[in-house]
Design a protein around this motif. Structure first.
Motif, short mmCIF file in Angstrom:
data_model
loop_
_atom_site.label_atom_id
_atom_site.label_comp_id
_atom_site.label_asym_id
_atom_site.label_seq_id
_atom_site.Cartn_x
_atom_site.Cartn_y
_atom_site.Cartn_z
N ALA A 1 -2.92 3.38 4.83
CA ALA A 1 -3.25 1.95 4.78
C ALA A 1 -1.98 1.10 4.79
O ALA A 1 -1.91 0.08 5.48
CB ALA A 1 -4.10 1.64 3.56
N ASN A 2 -0.98 1.52 4.04
CA ASN A 2 0.29 0.78 4.03
C ASN A 2 0.97 0.85 5.39
O ASN A 2 1.51 -0.14 5.87
CB ASN A 2 1.22 1.31 2.94
CG ASN A 2 0.99 0.64 1.62
OD1 ASN A 2 1.16 -0.56 1.48
ND2 ASN A 2 0.58 1.42 0.63
N GLN A 3 0.93 2.01 6.02
CA GLN A 3 1.53 2.14 7.35
C GLN A 3 0.80 1.24 8.34
O GLN A 3 1.44 0.55 9.14
CB GLN A 3 1.47 3.60 7.80
CG GLN A 3 2.10 3.83 9.15
CD GLN A 3 1.98 5.27 9.59
OE1 GLN A 3 1.57 6.14 8.84
NE2 GLN A 3 2.34 5.52 10.83
N SER A 4 -0.51 1.21 8.26
CA SER A 4 -1.30 0.36 9.15
C SER A 4 -0.99 -1.11 8.93
O SER A 4 -1.02 -1.91 9.86
CB SER A 4 -2.79 0.61 8.92
OG SER A 4 -3.10 1.94 9.23
N ALA A 5 -0.68 -1.47 7.68
CA ALA A 5 -0.34 -2.85 7.34
C ALA A 5 1.15 -3.14 7.57
O ALA A 5 1.63 -4.22 7.25
CB ALA A 5 -0.71 -3.13 5.89
N LYS A 6 1.85 -2.14 8.12
CA LYS A 6 3.28 -2.26 8.42
C LYS A 6 4.15 -2.39 7.16
O LYS A 6 5.23 -2.97 7.20
CB LYS A 6 3.54 -3.39 9.40
CG LYS A 6 2.81 -3.19 10.72
CD LYS A 6 3.33 -4.06 11.80
CE LYS A 6 2.59 -3.97 13.10
NZ LYS A 6 1.75 -2.89 13.41
N ASN A 7 3.67 -1.84 6.05
CA ASN A 7 4.45 -1.75 4.81
C ASN A 7 5.07 -0.36 4.77
O ASN A 7 4.61 0.52 4.04
CB ASN A 7 3.55 -1.96 3.58
CG ASN A 7 2.84 -3.28 3.61
OD1 ASN A 7 3.36 -4.28 4.11
ND2 ASN A 7 1.62 -3.32 3.09
N THR A 8 6.10 -0.16 5.58
CA THR A 8 6.62 1.19 5.78
C THR A 8 7.24 1.80 4.52
O THR A 8 7.09 3.00 4.30
CB THR A 8 7.62 1.24 6.94
OG1 THR A 8 8.66 0.29 6.71
CG2 THR A 8 6.93 0.96 8.27
N ASP A 9 7.91 1.00 3.71
CA ASP A 9 8.49 1.55 2.48
C ASP A 9 7.39 2.02 1.52
O ASP A 9 7.50 3.10 0.92
CB ASP A 9 9.39 0.53 1.78
CG ASP A 9 10.68 0.28 2.55
OD1 ASP A 9 11.08 1.15 3.36
OD2 ASP A 9 11.30 -0.78 2.34
N ALA A 10 6.34 1.24 1.39
CA ALA A 10 5.22 1.63 0.52
C ALA A 10 4.50 2.84 1.11
O ALA A 10 4.06 3.73 0.37
CB ALA A 10 4.26 0.46 0.35
N ALA A 11 4.40 2.90 2.44
CA ALA A 11 3.77 4.06 3.09
C ALA A 11 4.58 5.31 2.81
O ALA A 11 4.02 6.36 2.44
CB ALA A 11 3.65 3.83 4.59
N LYS A 12 5.88 5.21 2.96
CA LYS A 12 6.75 6.37 2.70
C LYS A 12 6.60 6.85 1.26
O LYS A 12 6.45 8.04 1.00
CB LYS A 12 8.21 5.98 2.99
CG LYS A 12 9.19 7.10 2.74
CD LYS A 12 10.61 6.64 3.01
CE LYS A 12 11.59 7.64 2.44
NZ LYS A 12 12.95 7.13 2.41
#
Length: 180
Positions: free
Chosen positions: A102-113
């Protein structure tokens, strides 16, 4: 004991739900956002919200709601809901994978990582086989994010990714580029 039962009953369902979530949406248009907003107030979502209002710790309903939000493209609500699930079942790895997605989809790459790192740490040895595809992707994503800032870590993570899925062309390409 009850938590173990909840984890086991939800693991299979969410594994199937998250396996297909390997690539994030890359473009958002105003029309797409309008459709997503309309979808995030669908009858399914409203029914699940009512069910959760009556029983806030209903993890199956929460998983359904988080998944419905993701499917509607309402990633902020999906993340919030997945976080509620991790508060109820802190050791349930698939929720962390879904937070990463969900974070990656929202372009929150640090949170996705960060979420993918938590996912990797939470997968129990007995669950590895069922989580191979998601583990491969989580390791790949972290390697990709670290390729410039921490190439040694990226090499280790891409090797792990390929260990779980040696047919991923993006992982193979990244591996080659890290070896040069």
């Amino acid at each position: 004991m009850k938590t173990d039962l909840k984890i086991k009953s939800l693991l299979l369902g969410v594994t199937f739900l998250t396996v297909g979530y390997v690539s994030a949406q890359t473009e958002h248009t105003t029309a797409t956002q309008q459709v997503q907003t309309a979808q995030s107030s669908s009858p399914e979502i409203e029914a699940l919200q009512k069910q959760i209002a009556a029983k806030p710790d209903d993890t199956q309903a929460l998983v359904g709601l988080a998944t419905a939000y993701q499917n509607a493209g309402d990633y902020a609500s999906a993340i919030t809901t997945w976080n509620k699930i991790t508060a109820l079942i802190p050791d349930w790895a698939p929720a962390y994978y879904s937070i990463g997605y969900a974070n990656q989809s929202a372009k929150n790459t640090d949170a996705a990582k960060s979420a993918y790192e938590q996912y990797i740490a939470k997968v129990k040895p007995a669950e590895v086989e069922a989580n191979k595809q998601n583990l491969a992707y989580a390791y790949f994503f972290i390697a990709f994010m670290d390729k410039d800032s921490n190439p040694e870590k990226a090499k280790q993570y891409i090797a792990k990714s390929l260990q779980y899925d040696n047919s991923n062309q993006d992982a193979l390409t990244l591996s080659k580029s890290l070896m040069n």
